[in-house]
Write a protein that holds these residues in place. Structure first.
Motif, PDB file in Angstrom:
ATOM      1  N   GLY A  25       0.819  -1.213   0.000  1.00  0.00           N
ATOM      2  CA  GLY A  25       0.000   0.000   0.000  1.00  0.00           C
ATOM      3  C   GLY A  25       0.845   1.253   0.000  1.00  0.00           C
ATOM      4  O   GLY A  25       0.574   2.206  -0.738  1.00  0.00           O
ATOM      5  N   LEU A  83       2.396   1.630  -3.415  1.00  0.00           N
ATOM      6  CA  LEU A  83       1.422   2.143  -4.384  1.00  0.00           C
ATOM      7  C   LEU A  83       1.204   3.646  -4.223  1.00  0.00           C
ATOM      8  O   LEU A  83       1.071   4.369  -5.217  1.00  0.00           O
ATOM      9  CB  LEU A  83       0.088   1.411  -4.228  1.00  0.00           C
ATOM     10  N   GLY A 103      -3.849   2.266  -2.762  1.00  0.00           N
ATOM     11  CA  GLY A 103      -2.851   2.155  -1.708  1.00  0.00           C
ATOM     12  C   GLY A 103      -3.392   2.563  -0.353  1.00  0.00           C
ATOM     13  O   GLY A 103      -3.132   1.910   0.658  1.00  0.00           O
TER      14      GLY A 103
END
Length: 58
Positions: A14, A17, A46
């Motif tokens: 996450g 991202l 994310g």
């Protein structure tokens, strides 16, 4: 131990991202509008991944 690693991986992905999304947004501001859209989408995914796993850990 394996449960901790299993919960750490989605948090790490996450955060990656979110960072990748920031780079895409920067690229999108330089003229590539498709990268801007992908950056916003990557940041949203994310954040969702980070928040859901983070609250499961608590």
């Amino acid at each position: 131990m394996t449960e901790a690693v299993g919960k750490f991986i989605p948090i790490f992905v996450g955060v990656l991202l979110i960072l990748r999304g920031l780079f895409w947004i920067i690229d999108g501001k330089h003229g590539n509008k498709r990268s801007y859209f992908f950056g916003i989408a990557a940041i949203m995914v994310g954040i969702i991944m980070f928040i859901t796993v983070f609250f499961q850990v608590l």
